[in-house]
Design a protein around this motif. Structure first.
Motif, PDB file in Angstrom:
ATOM      1  N   SER A  88       9.187   4.052  -2.495  1.00  0.00           N
ATOM      2  CA  SER A  88       8.045   3.706  -3.140  1.00  0.00           C
ATOM      3  C   SER A  88       7.592   5.094  -3.376  1.00  0.00           C
ATOM      4  CB  SER A  88       8.272   2.621  -3.559  1.00  0.00           C
ATOM      5  OG  SER A  88       8.591   1.421  -3.897  1.00  0.00           O
ATOM      6  N   THR A  89       7.048   5.515  -2.718  1.00  0.00           N
ATOM      7  CA  THR A  89       5.853   6.837  -2.540  1.00  0.00           C
ATOM      8  C   THR A  89       6.547   7.800  -3.551  1.00  0.00           C
ATOM      9  OG1 THR A  89       6.320   6.218  -0.193  1.00  0.00           O
ATOM     10  CG2 THR A  89       4.774   8.297  -0.694  1.00  0.00           C
ATOM     11  N   MET A  90       8.216   8.127  -4.056  1.00  0.00           N
ATOM     12  CA  MET A  90       8.795   9.442  -4.468  1.00  0.00           C
ATOM     13  C   MET A  90       8.529   8.765  -5.905  1.00  0.00           C
ATOM     14  SD  MET A  90       9.924  10.646  -2.857  1.00  0.00           S
ATOM     15  CE  MET A  90       9.158  10.895  -1.827  1.00  0.00           C
ATOM     16  N   LEU A  91       8.313   7.182  -6.189  1.00  0.00           N
ATOM     17  CA  LEU A  91       8.337   7.072  -7.459  1.00  0.00           C
ATOM     18  C   LEU A  91       6.313   6.965  -8.017  1.00  0.00           C
ATOM     19  CD1 LEU A  91       8.480   5.669 -10.459  1.00  0.00           C
ATOM     20  CD2 LEU A  91       7.804   3.079  -9.676  1.00  0.00           C
ATOM     21  N   ASN A  92       5.688   7.313  -6.721  1.00  0.00           N
ATOM     22  CA  ASN A  92       4.101   7.704  -6.760  1.00  0.00           C
ATOM     23  C   ASN A  92       3.953   8.785  -7.159  1.00  0.00           C
ATOM     24  OD1 ASN A  92       2.991   4.947  -7.129  1.00  0.00           O
ATOM     25  ND2 ASN A  92       2.439   4.671  -5.189  1.00  0.00           N
ATOM     26  N   ILE A  93       4.481   9.745  -6.554  1.00  0.00           N
ATOM     27  CA  ILE A  93       5.370  11.411  -6.765  1.00  0.00           C
ATOM     28  C   ILE A  93       5.181  12.392  -7.754  1.00  0.00           C
ATOM     29  CG2 ILE A  93       6.318  13.590  -5.816  1.00  0.00           C
ATOM     30  CD1 ILE A  93       6.000  12.337  -2.991  1.00  0.00           C
ATOM     31  N   TYR A  94       6.226  11.211  -8.510  1.00  0.00           N
ATOM     32  CA  TYR A  94       6.888  12.124 -10.352  1.00  0.00           C
ATOM     33  C   TYR A  94       5.407  10.777 -11.607  1.00  0.00           C
ATOM     34  CZ  TYR A  94       9.329  11.444 -14.351  1.00  0.00           C
ATOM     35  OH  TYR A  94       9.631  11.110 -15.793  1.00  0.00           O
ATOM     36  N   ARG A  95       4.698   9.774 -10.836  1.00  0.00           N
ATOM     37  CA  ARG A  95       4.153   9.920 -11.388  1.00  0.00           C
ATOM     38  C   ARG A  95       2.851  10.412 -11.642  1.00  0.00           C
ATOM     39  NH1 ARG A  95       4.275   2.959 -10.751  1.00  0.00           N
ATOM     40  NH2 ARG A  95       5.661   2.487 -12.797  1.00  0.00           N
ATOM     41  N   ALA A  96       2.582  11.157 -10.689  1.00  0.00           N
ATOM     42  CA  ALA A  96       1.408  12.397  -9.627  1.00  0.00           C
ATOM     43  C   ALA A  96       1.572  13.187 -10.719  1.00  0.00           C
ATOM     44  CB  ALA A  96       1.187  12.367  -8.436  1.00  0.00           C
ATOM     45  N   GLN A  97       2.666  13.530 -10.507  1.00  0.00           N
ATOM     46  CA  GLN A  97       3.797  15.199 -11.382  1.00  0.00           C
ATOM     47  C   GLN A  97       3.131  14.968 -13.073  1.00  0.00           C
ATOM     48  OE1 GLN A  97       7.673  14.668 -10.102  1.00  0.00           O
ATOM     49  NE2 GLN A  97       7.393  16.657  -9.179  1.00  0.00           N
ATOM     50  N   HIS A  98       2.844  13.686 -13.587  1.00  0.00           N
ATOM     51  CA  HIS A  98       2.916  13.298 -15.373  1.00  0.00           C
ATOM     52  C   HIS A  98       1.819  13.074 -15.041  1.00  0.00           C
ATOM     53  CE1 HIS A  98       7.434  13.702 -14.778  1.00  0.00           C
ATOM     54  NE2 HIS A  98       7.213  14.125 -16.402  1.00  0.00           N
ATOM     55  N   GLY A  99       1.087  13.847 -14.078  1.00  0.00           N
ATOM     56  CA  GLY A  99      -0.895  12.698 -14.118  1.00  0.00           C
ATOM     57  C   GLY A  99      -1.373  11.690 -13.956  1.00  0.00           C
ATOM     58  N   LYS A 100      -0.321  11.483 -13.846  1.00  0.00           N
ATOM     59  CA  LYS A 100      -1.094   9.558 -13.016  1.00  0.00           C
ATOM     60  C   LYS A 100      -1.710   9.332 -11.309  1.00  0.00           C
ATOM     61  CE  LYS A 100      -0.199   4.791 -14.768  1.00  0.00           C
ATOM     62  NZ  LYS A 100      -0.835   4.863 -13.981  1.00  0.00           N
ATOM     63  N   SER A 101      -2.631   9.133 -11.694  1.00  0.00           N
ATOM     64  CA  SER A 101      -3.232   8.327  -9.622  1.00  0.00           C
ATOM     65  C   SER A 101      -2.576   7.338  -9.847  1.00  0.00           C
ATOM     66  CB  SER A 101      -4.870   8.540  -9.725  1.00  0.00           C
ATOM     67  OG  SER A 101      -5.007   9.552 -10.091  1.00  0.00           O
ATOM     68  N   VAL A 102      -2.856   6.890  -8.252  1.00  0.00           N
ATOM     69  CA  VAL A 102      -2.589   5.891  -7.822  1.00  0.00           C
ATOM     70  C   VAL A 102      -3.571   4.721  -8.420  1.00  0.00           C
ATOM     71  CG1 VAL A 102      -1.485   4.141  -5.957  1.00  0.00           C
ATOM     72  CG2 VAL A 102      -0.984   6.808  -5.851  1.00  0.00           C
ATOM     73  N   THR A 103      -2.770   3.990  -9.439  1.00  0.00           N
ATOM     74  CA  THR A 103      -3.964   2.598  -9.864  1.00  0.00           C
ATOM     75  C   THR A 103      -2.934   1.672  -9.739  1.00  0.00           C
ATOM     76  OG1 THR A 103      -2.982   2.890 -11.974  1.00  0.00           O
ATOM     77  CG2 THR A 103      -4.952   4.005 -11.460  1.00  0.00           C
ATOM     78  N   HIS A 104      -1.713   1.416 -10.047  1.00  0.00           N
ATOM     79  CA  HIS A 104      -1.317   0.285  -9.475  1.00  0.00           C
ATOM     80  C   HIS A 104       0.028  -0.335  -8.253  1.00  0.00           C
ATOM     81  CE1 HIS A 104      -3.048  -0.143 -13.582  1.00  0.00           C
ATOM     82  NE2 HIS A 104      -2.146  -1.378 -13.550  1.00  0.00           N
ATOM     83  N   LYS A 105      -0.258  -0.952  -7.987  1.00  0.00           N
ATOM     84  CA  LYS A 105       0.626  -1.448  -7.283  1.00  0.00           C
ATOM     85  C   LYS A 105       2.101  -2.110  -7.128  1.00  0.00           C
ATOM     86  CE  LYS A 105       1.884  -1.304  -2.642  1.00  0.00           C
ATOM     87  NZ  LYS A 105       3.145  -0.040  -2.842  1.00  0.00           N
ATOM     88  N   LEU A 106       3.516  -2.279  -6.988  1.00  0.00           N
ATOM     89  CA  LEU A 106       4.437  -2.639  -6.580  1.00  0.00           C
ATOM     90  C   LEU A 106       4.570  -3.710  -5.621  1.00  0.00           C
ATOM     91  CD1 LEU A 106       6.954  -0.324  -8.736  1.00  0.00           C
ATOM     92  CD2 LEU A 106       6.653  -2.790  -9.838  1.00  0.00           C
ATOM     93  N   LEU A 107       4.868  -4.857  -6.045  1.00  0.00           N
ATOM     94  CA  LEU A 107       5.099  -5.947  -4.703  1.00  0.00           C
ATOM     95  C   LEU A 107       5.589  -6.527  -5.259  1.00  0.00           C
ATOM     96  CD1 LEU A 107       2.350  -8.432  -4.018  1.00  0.00           C
ATOM     97  CD2 LEU A 107       1.646  -6.431  -5.883  1.00  0.00           C
ATOM     98  N   THR A 108       6.437  -7.686  -4.281  1.00  0.00           N
ATOM     99  CA  THR A 108       7.072  -8.903  -4.556  1.00  0.00           C
ATOM    100  C   THR A 108       6.527  -9.603  -3.584  1.00  0.00           C
ATOM    101  OG1 THR A 108       9.367  -7.522  -2.847  1.00  0.00           O
ATOM    102  CG2 THR A 108       9.342  -9.832  -3.294  1.00  0.00           C
TER     103      THR A 108
END
Ligand code: SF4
Ligand code: SF4
Length: 448
Positions: A142-162
């Motif tokens: 899931s950290t990798m998804l955040n990195i992909y989003r960072a590469q597209h200009g998005k900071s960590v603002t939301h969280k996926l959870l169960t």
């Protein structure tokens, strides 16, 4: 460039303690390993990410592998996650990237980073060391998804959870960081029982809390799941027992059968940790002031708090993990750390026969009834109020850079990591007005 994007987006490891990712990647490595094992039963967030964001994750993995100059890039997952494996294999093929899959057996704790290193490379991280000591860097999928989003200009603002367990509609949530657990529970249709307790995280390593604590909790960068449950005997006992009771029971009932040691995954890979010895030590001596002179107490520092010793191993219902946590605190008060040792290590020959299937954990914890719940529907939700803690990571708390009354937008910087300290910046997760700044920052959309 990529390291700067990761740093300025405030990414921390999604797998557990929240180690700042930019600090972890400031190195070169032989192996870059992705933890896609999601080994805590009932949690499904990483399954969702693999099934729905495989291409994004694989692209980010390849890019980070290049950054780290890794010779081997490996995604470690469980062999029976067939759908997820298919999705990852397709993405690897489409993107033509040099990434291998490693398929693990279904045991707990397959996702412990040192166990994963051992499984993939056959190397044991030295006691008190980190995977990099044996040429490995590990990150969660899931950290990798955040990195992909960072590469597209998005900071960590939301969280996926169960959110699962005793709820009407178990599901995957995607919510702004700082959303209250109470709101998450409403999104899952509410609890099916009145007098519930909850686990923040997985059944083994999550933190348990009462219904009264629940309303104080908010989603952070490291929240992986919320499990609502009744007062199952074993989990409730963990929550209710005070340390003196735990110690007294250990003193009166430990039969020195060694099962806690035999099943300890860190002992099995060769580390000098023997929980039964720590329990025996407890019966013959008080924890002294000169605790640092005693090698047995110091073994507690090698405990990863997986919980196998107390949930699965001990036939007397004792709590070696709680004892280890207590001893660790005592050592931490004195600033004592385990000195990394390069010593010959002999893994247990019985290791492969003593692996713990996750279903055993659910049976022991009284959570088996939730094992077959379908948790694959995603609910994306935007809330009106968030309370964002200034510490959601290993390292120093962030310093607020906003004040009450400031009007901000989702993605704006609100907490800055102190200069030269370990940490990760924090960003607003919704548009709104800052209404409070303490150790957390409250933002209200309705105040706009
Ligand atoms: S919690 Fe128990 S089984 Fe797990 S690492 Fe610590 S001593 Fe070993
Ligand atoms: S498993 Fe329980 S009874 Fe056996 S040595 Fe460990 S703490 Fe003592």
């Amino acid at each position: 460039m990529l390291l700067e994007q990761i740093s300025s987006s405030g990414i921390v490891g999604c797998g557990g303690a929240g180690f700042p990712t930019a600090a972890k990647y400031n190195t070169k490595t032989e192996y870059f390993i992705i933890n896609a094992a999601e080994c805590e039963p009932l949690l499904k967030k990483d399954h969702y990410v693999m099934n729905h964001y495989a291409k994004e994750c694989v692209q980010a993995i390849a890019d980070v592998g290049e950054l780290l100059e890794a010779k081997q890039i490996v995604i470690a997952t469980k062999a029976h996650y067939t759908e997820e494996i298919q999705a990852l294999e397709n993405a690897i093929q489409v993107l033509h990237v040099p990434i291998k899959l490693f398929k693990m057996n279904n045991f707990y704790p397959a996702g412990d980073e040192q166990i994963m290193v051992f499984e993939i490379t056959g190397r044991t991280v030295p006691p008190g060391g980190i995977p990099l000591d044996v040429g490995c860097v590990i990150s969660n999928i899931s950290t990798m998804l955040n990195i992909y989003r960072a590469q597209h200009g998005k900071s960590v603002t939301h969280k996926l959870l169960t959110i699962t367990g005793a709820v009407k509609e178990p599901k995957i949530l995607e919510v702004p960081i700082g959303t209250s657990f109470t709101e998450c529970l409403t999104l899952a249709g509410g609890a099916t029982i009145d007098d519930f307790m909850f686990i923040n995280g997985g059944p083994m390593m999550g933190k348990t809390g009462t219904k009264e604590d629940f309303s104080q909790q908010v989603v952070t960068k490291t929240t992986s799941g919320i499990i609502i449950t009744g007062k199952q005997d074993f989990i409730y006992e963990l929550l209710e027992k005070e340390m003196p009771q735990v110690i007294n029971k250990a003193r009166s009932s430990c039969i020195q059968c060694r099962l806690c040691t035999e099943l300890c995954p860190r002992y099995q890979i060769g580390h000098p940790i023997h929980p039964h010895r720590i329990m025996r030590h407890l019966t013959v001596t008080e924890i002294p002031d000169d605790i640092d002179d005693d090698p047995i107490w110091k073994e507690a520092l090698l405990c990863c708090e997986c919980g196998i010793c107390e949930t699965i191993a001990c036939p007397m219902g004792l709590m070696p993990r709680q004892v280890n946590i207590y001893v660790k605190h005592r050592l931490a008060e004195k600033g004592i750390r385990y000195q990394k040792k390069e010593i010959p290590l002999t893994p247990s020959l019985m290791r492969e026969y003593q692996q713990v299937p996750p279903v055993k954990i659910l049976l022991k914890n009284g959570l088996k009834q939730y094992a077959d719940l379908k948790v694959n529907e995603l609910c994306k939700h935007e809330t009106n109020v968030v309370t964002i803690p200034m510490k959601m990571h290993i390292g120093a708390p962030c310093e607020p850079v906003v004040q009450p009354g400031d009007q901000i937008k989702a993605g704006d910087l609100i907490g800055k990591k102190p200069e030269k300290a370990l940490g990760a910046d924090i960003h607003a997760s919704i548009d709104g007005i800052v209404t409070a700044v303490t150790t957390s920052i409250t933002i209200e959309r309705s105040a706009l």
